[in-house]
Design an enzyme around this catalytic site. Structure first.
Site, mmCIF file in Angstrom:
data_model
loop_
_atom_site.group_PDB
_atom_site.id
_atom_site.type_symbol
_atom_site.label_atom_id
_atom_site.label_comp_id
_atom_site.label_asym_id
_atom_site.label_seq_id
_atom_site.Cartn_x
_atom_site.Cartn_y
_atom_site.Cartn_z
ATOM 1 C CG ASN A 1 64.918 44.729 53.113
ATOM 2 O OD1 ASN A 1 64.279 44.810 54.171
ATOM 3 N ND2 ASN A 1 65.294 45.807 52.426
ATOM 4 C CG HIS B 1 63.558 49.615 50.098
ATOM 5 N ND1 HIS B 1 64.151 50.203 51.194
ATOM 6 C CD2 HIS B 1 63.492 50.570 49.152
ATOM 7 C CE1 HIS B 1 64.443 51.466 50.896
ATOM 8 N NE2 HIS B 1 64.049 51.705 49.665
ATOM 9 C CG ASP C 1 67.682 49.445 50.494
ATOM 10 O OD1 ASP C 1 67.340 48.436 51.130
ATOM 11 O OD2 ASP C 1 67.561 50.605 50.926
ATOM 12 C CD GLN D 1 52.924 49.563 56.720
ATOM 13 O OE1 GLN D 1 51.940 49.468 57.444
ATOM 14 N NE2 GLN D 1 54.161 49.478 57.180
ATOM 15 C CD GLU E 1 55.436 47.715 53.160
ATOM 16 O OE1 GLU E 1 55.495 47.243 54.313
ATOM 17 O OE2 GLU E 1 55.945 48.818 52.865
HETATM 18 N N1 NHR Z 1 71.886 45.554 55.208
HETATM 19 C C1 NHR Z 1 72.536 45.318 54.083
HETATM 20 N N2 NHR Z 1 73.836 45.026 54.172
HETATM 21 N N3 NHR Z 1 71.965 45.372 52.857
HETATM 22 C C2 NHR Z 1 70.680 45.710 52.769
HETATM 23 O O1 NHR Z 1 70.124 45.781 51.567
HETATM 24 C C3 NHR Z 1 69.930 45.987 53.934
HETATM 25 C C4 NHR Z 1 70.588 45.900 55.162
HETATM 26 C C5 NHR Z 1 69.913 46.189 56.347
HETATM 27 C C6 NHR Z 1 68.622 46.619 56.316
HETATM 28 C C7 NHR Z 1 66.622 47.338 55.070
HETATM 29 C C8 NHR Z 1 66.775 48.720 54.438
HETATM 30 C C9 NHR Z 1 65.492 49.200 53.809
HETATM 31 O O2 NHR Z 1 64.710 48.397 53.325
HETATM 32 C C10 NHR Z 1 67.968 46.736 55.094
HETATM 33 C C11 NHR Z 1 68.609 46.403 53.902
HETATM 34 C C12 NHR Z 1 67.930 50.750 57.378
HETATM 35 C C13 NHR Z 1 68.784 51.666 56.790
HETATM 36 C C14 NHR Z 1 69.524 52.687 57.617
HETATM 37 O O3 NHR Z 1 70.063 53.646 57.101
HETATM 38 C C15 NHR Z 1 68.956 51.608 55.417
HETATM 39 C C16 NHR Z 1 68.291 50.647 54.684
HETATM 40 C C17 NHR Z 1 67.463 49.729 55.294
HETATM 41 C C18 NHR Z 1 67.270 49.790 56.651
HETATM 42 N N4 NHR Z 1 69.629 52.480 58.955
HETATM 43 C C19 NHR Z 1 70.344 53.314 59.907
HETATM 44 C C20 NHR Z 1 71.688 52.646 60.291
HETATM 45 O O4 NHR Z 1 72.601 53.398 60.666
HETATM 46 C C21 NHR Z 1 69.579 53.478 61.192
HETATM 47 C C22 NHR Z 1 68.268 54.103 61.006
HETATM 48 C C23 NHR Z 1 67.373 53.953 62.232
HETATM 49 O O5 NHR Z 1 67.736 53.248 63.187
HETATM 50 O O6 NHR Z 1 66.264 54.485 62.177
HETATM 51 O O7 NHR Z 1 71.787 51.414 60.265
HETATM 52 O O8 NHR Z 1 65.276 50.424 53.735
HETATM 53 C C1 GAR Z 2 57.371 48.663 56.278
HETATM 54 O O1 GAR Z 2 56.495 49.562 55.674
HETATM 55 C C2 GAR Z 2 58.618 48.481 55.457
HETATM 56 O O2 GAR Z 2 58.400 48.672 54.096
HETATM 57 C C3 GAR Z 2 59.480 49.560 55.988
HETATM 58 O O3 GAR Z 2 59.204 49.646 57.358
HETATM 59 C C4 GAR Z 2 57.872 49.237 57.586
HETATM 60 C C5 GAR Z 2 57.841 48.229 58.680
HETATM 61 O O4 GAR Z 2 56.551 47.940 59.051
HETATM 62 N N1 GAR Z 2 60.854 49.231 55.809
HETATM 63 C C6 GAR Z 2 61.794 50.139 55.753
HETATM 64 O O5 GAR Z 2 61.551 51.323 55.734
HETATM 65 C C7 GAR Z 2 63.153 49.592 55.696
HETATM 66 N N2 GAR Z 2 64.064 50.666 55.749
HETATM 67 P P1 GAR Z 2 56.226 46.678 59.922
HETATM 68 O O6 GAR Z 2 57.171 46.697 61.113
HETATM 69 O O7 GAR Z 2 54.805 46.901 60.360
HETATM 70 O O8 GAR Z 2 56.373 45.468 59.074
#
Ligand code: NHR
Ligand code: GAR
Length: 220
Positions: A114, A116, A152, A178, A181
């Site tokens: 992932n 982040h 995370d 970004q 990234e």
């Molecule tokens: N899943 C697990 N089990 N562990 C991780 O470390 C994960 C994961 C899924 C996604 C990306 C993560 C980030 O980089 C990621 C890491 C979404 C949320 C969240 O709260 C949190 C972390 C990340 C991505 N999502 C809400 C939910 O209810 C929905 C938010 C929305 O749809 O906008 O899933 O930040």
């Molecule tokens: C990226 O900036 C990434 O770091 C972030 O979403 C963007 C996706 O951009 N990720 C998160 O916030 C995960 N929770 P992209 O679709 O253009 O790659």
């Protein structure tokens, strides 16, 4: 060892939005020194720009809309099914915004990455740029990490540090993050597909040496 494998590494990328990280990885895969291909892109949101970008690269793209499933578990079971049709060596979360169930994470353990947008372990979860600005941080950044069952919280691989400028707002900070990234994610993917990166008992290893807590850290 990777070198003994005849076939290029197969990567499945999960997205929820614009797909710019997916594109950076797809671009890197075109480089002949990279023996890897994105074999599928899957979005949990219909109609996002990342699906079009994938098709521009000739990569099959599909949508699995999470709102059409009654539970998280049901969505994840179907997501696993969709991913496994492509027999991936590596699964990459690139702006994928759905939390994954422990069963999903266990299935791809050690081959699930992932990106982040924070200097993990700081600012897990959402709205990281806003939180860094509100805290008055002088430095912010982005981390590529292995995904573990702890949100995370899996071990860091690479982290890029970005200075916070006096006149930064959420948008300006996000756009500088970004840029980093799109540099660090292709590097981490290349390391993985070359067989140089692994996760063992919650630690990340590069060439069999444990990486520091920060991961390999790029500073400005
Ligand atoms: N899943 C697990 N089990 N562990 C991780 O470390 C994960 C994961 C899924 C996604 C990306 C993560 C980030 O980089 C990621 C890491 C979404 C949320 C969240 O709260 C949190 C972390 C990340 C991505 N999502 C809400 C939910 O209810 C929905 C938010 C929305 O749809 O906008 O899933 O930040
Ligand atoms: C990226 O900036 C990434 O770091 C972030 O979403 C963007 C996706 O951009 N990720 C998160 O916030 C995960 N929770 P992209 O679709 O253009 O790659």
């Amino acid at each position: 060892m990777r070198e003994e494998q005849a076939e290029p590494s197969r990567i499945v990328v999960l997205i929820s939005g614009s797909g710019s990280n997916m594109q950076a990885i797809a671009q890197a895969c075109k480089n002949p020194e990279n023996d890897a291909n994105i074999v599928a892109v899957i979005s949990n949101r219909p109609g996002v720009a990342g699906l079009d970008r994938a098709e521009e690269f000739g990569i099959p793209a599909q949508t699995l809309d999470h709102t059409t499933f009654a539970t998280r578990e049901e969505f994840d079971i179907n997501l696993i099914r969709a991913i496994d049709e492509h027999s991936p060596d590596l699964v990459v979360l690139a702006g994928f915004m759905r939390i994954l169930t422990p069963d999903f994470v266990r299935r791809y353990k050690g081959r699930l990455l992932n990106i982040h947008p924070s200097l993990l372990p700081k600012y897990k979860g959402l709205h990281t740029h806003k939180r860094a600005l509100e805290a008055g941080d002088k430095e912010h950044g982005v981390t590529v990490h292995f995904v573990s069952e702890d949100l995370d919280g899996g071990p860091n691989i690479i982290q890029a540090v970005v200075p916070v400028l006096d006149d930064d707002n959420e948008k300006s900070l996000q756009s500088r993050v970004q840029i980093q990234e799109h540099i660090i994610y292709p590097i981490a993917v290349k390391w993985f597909t070359e067989g140089r990166l692994s996760m063992l008992k919650g630690d990340a290893y590069f060439d069999n040496v444990a990486l520091p807590e920060t991961g390999l850290q790029l500073t400005h």
